[in-house]
Design a protein around this motif. Structure first.
Motif, mmCIF file in Angstrom:
data_model
loop_
_atom_site.group_PDB
_atom_site.id
_atom_site.type_symbol
_atom_site.label_atom_id
_atom_site.label_comp_id
_atom_site.label_asym_id
_atom_site.label_seq_id
_atom_site.Cartn_x
_atom_site.Cartn_y
_atom_site.Cartn_z
ATOM 1 N N GLY A 69 0.835 -1.181 0.000
ATOM 2 C CA GLY A 69 0.000 0.000 0.000
ATOM 3 C C GLY A 69 0.873 1.235 0.000
ATOM 4 N N PRO A 70 0.317 2.347 0.407
ATOM 5 C CA PRO A 70 1.127 3.563 0.464
ATOM 6 C C PRO A 70 2.283 3.376 1.441
ATOM 7 N N PRO A 71 3.385 4.051 1.215
ATOM 8 C CA PRO A 71 4.525 3.887 2.110
ATOM 9 C C PRO A 71 4.191 4.269 3.546
ATOM 10 N N VAL A 72 4.725 3.495 4.461
ATOM 11 C CA VAL A 72 4.510 3.736 5.884
ATOM 12 C C VAL A 72 5.838 4.213 6.459
ATOM 13 N N PRO A 73 5.849 5.312 7.201
ATOM 14 C CA PRO A 73 7.103 5.757 7.816
ATOM 15 C C PRO A 73 7.707 4.644 8.672
ATOM 16 N N SER A 74 9.021 4.492 8.628
ATOM 17 C CA SER A 74 9.671 3.364 9.292
ATOM 18 C C SER A 74 9.465 3.356 10.803
ATOM 19 N N GLY A 75 9.193 4.468 11.416
ATOM 20 C CA GLY A 75 8.959 4.511 12.856
ATOM 21 C C GLY A 75 7.538 4.177 13.251
ATOM 22 N N SER A 76 6.647 4.039 12.286
ATOM 23 C CA SER A 76 5.243 3.756 12.569
ATOM 24 C C SER A 76 5.033 2.278 12.865
ATOM 25 N N ALA A 77 4.087 1.992 13.715
ATOM 26 C CA ALA A 77 3.710 0.609 13.986
ATOM 27 C C ALA A 77 2.607 0.211 13.022
ATOM 28 N N VAL A 78 2.662 -1.030 12.558
ATOM 29 C CA VAL A 78 1.639 -1.551 11.669
ATOM 30 C C VAL A 78 1.027 -2.783 12.320
ATOM 31 N N ALA A 79 -0.252 -2.993 12.055
ATOM 32 C CA ALA A 79 -0.909 -4.215 12.515
ATOM 33 C C ALA A 79 -0.469 -5.312 11.564
ATOM 34 N N PHE A 80 0.574 -6.028 11.949
ATOM 35 C CA PHE A 80 1.161 -7.023 11.056
ATOM 36 C C PHE A 80 0.219 -8.194 10.843
ATOM 37 N N GLU A 121 -16.148 -13.106 21.502
ATOM 38 C CA GLU A 121 -14.965 -13.253 20.656
ATOM 39 C C GLU A 121 -14.120 -11.995 20.839
ATOM 40 N N ILE A 122 -12.819 -12.149 20.659
ATOM 41 C CA ILE A 122 -11.930 -10.984 20.689
ATOM 42 C C ILE A 122 -11.043 -11.022 19.459
ATOM 43 N N GLU A 123 -10.718 -9.849 18.958
ATOM 44 C CA GLU A 123 -9.754 -9.745 17.870
ATOM 45 C C GLU A 123 -8.490 -9.129 18.460
ATOM 46 N N VAL A 124 -7.386 -9.841 18.310
ATOM 47 C CA VAL A 124 -6.103 -9.368 18.828
ATOM 48 C C VAL A 124 -5.223 -9.040 17.630
ATOM 49 N N SER A 125 -4.622 -7.860 17.652
ATOM 50 C CA SER A 125 -3.705 -7.438 16.594
ATOM 51 C C SER A 125 -2.285 -7.431 17.134
ATOM 52 N N CYS A 126 -1.368 -7.936 16.340
ATOM 53 C CA CYS A 126 0.047 -7.912 16.668
ATOM 54 C C CYS A 126 0.640 -6.707 15.945
ATOM 55 N N LEU A 127 1.139 -5.761 16.719
ATOM 56 C CA LEU A 127 1.674 -4.525 16.168
ATOM 57 C C LEU A 127 3.199 -4.564 16.192
ATOM 58 N N VAL A 128 3.799 -4.241 15.050
ATOM 59 C CA VAL A 128 5.252 -4.243 14.926
ATOM 60 C C VAL A 128 5.660 -2.974 14.185
ATOM 61 N N GLN A 129 6.778 -2.415 14.570
ATOM 62 C CA GLN A 129 7.280 -1.239 13.877
ATOM 63 C C GLN A 129 7.494 -1.595 12.402
ATOM 64 N N ALA A 130 7.091 -0.704 11.512
ATOM 65 C CA ALA A 130 7.099 -0.974 10.076
ATOM 66 C C ALA A 130 8.443 -1.475 9.566
ATOM 67 N N LYS A 131 9.525 -0.910 10.033
ATOM 68 C CA LYS A 131 10.830 -1.302 9.496
ATOM 69 C C LYS A 131 11.232 -2.714 9.912
ATOM 70 N N TYR A 132 10.573 -3.296 10.930
ATOM 71 C CA TYR A 132 10.859 -4.668 11.350
ATOM 72 C C TYR A 132 9.762 -5.649 10.919
ATOM 73 N N SER A 133 8.683 -5.153 10.328
ATOM 74 C CA SER A 133 7.534 -6.011 10.086
ATOM 75 C C SER A 133 7.842 -7.200 9.181
ATOM 76 N N ARG A 134 8.597 -7.012 8.131
ATOM 77 C CA ARG A 134 8.897 -8.137 7.237
ATOM 78 C C ARG A 134 9.975 -9.053 7.793
ATOM 79 N N SER A 135 10.963 -8.500 8.461
ATOM 80 C CA SER A 135 12.065 -9.333 8.933
ATOM 81 C C SER A 135 11.728 -10.086 10.220
ATOM 82 N N ARG A 136 11.029 -9.455 11.140
ATOM 83 C CA ARG A 136 10.766 -10.085 12.437
ATOM 84 C C ARG A 136 9.290 -10.362 12.682
ATOM 85 N N GLY A 137 8.419 -9.694 11.945
ATOM 86 C CA GLY A 137 6.978 -9.826 12.177
ATOM 87 C C GLY A 137 6.429 -11.237 12.114
#
Length: 134
Positions: free
Chosen positions: A23-34, A93-109
């Motif tokens: 999608g649109p670029p996400v700043p590397s310091g932002s957290a994303v719902a991986f 029911e609950i929905e749980v989101s795992c949030l990871v900083q954008a710059k780590y999302s692909r490598s560690r997410g």
């Protein structure tokens, strides 16, 4: 042959592919719902189980941090969020989101969130089994 045509042919031969489109670029310091996962709890209100959720989430978070983030979970921007997701009552029911900083999302997410959800699922399953035995 174009790259897109080659990819389409390969996907057809393999029986389908999952194609990731950024999608649109996400700043590397932002957290994303991986990753998000829905957990089914109880069809009827269970205040004891609902109050135990905080402890289960915290314990799974701590175990994940210890396993994957070392001493610096804030450096990875790892966190979680919980949203009531039930139709009959909010905590069925609950929905749980795992949030990871954008710059780590692909490598560690994938590993971090996978571990977090497996651990949390195990804890919820054990709590539900204990409730049925009461």
């Amino acid at each position: 042959m174009s790259r897109a045509a080659l990819l389409a042919g390969l996907c057809a031969a393999l029986g389908g592919c999952f194609i990731y489109r950024a999608g649109p670029p996400v700043p590397s310091g932002s957290a994303v719902a991986f990753q998000k996962q829905v957990f089914k709890l109880s069809k009827t209100p269970d205040p004891a189980l609902e109050s135990a959720l905080e402890g289960m989430l915290s314990a799974s978070y701590d175990a994940s941090v210890k396993a994957y983030a070392g001493d610096n979970p804030l450096g990875m921007g790892f966190s979680y969020s919980l949203t009531p997701h039930g139709a009959s009552f909010p905590f069925s029911e609950i929905e749980v989101s795992c949030l990871v900083q954008a710059k780590y999302s692909r490598s560690r997410g994938p590993e971090l969130c996978g571990y977090f959800f497996n651990d949390l699922g195990r804890r919820i399953k054990a709590a539900l089994a204990a409730r049925q035995q009461e």
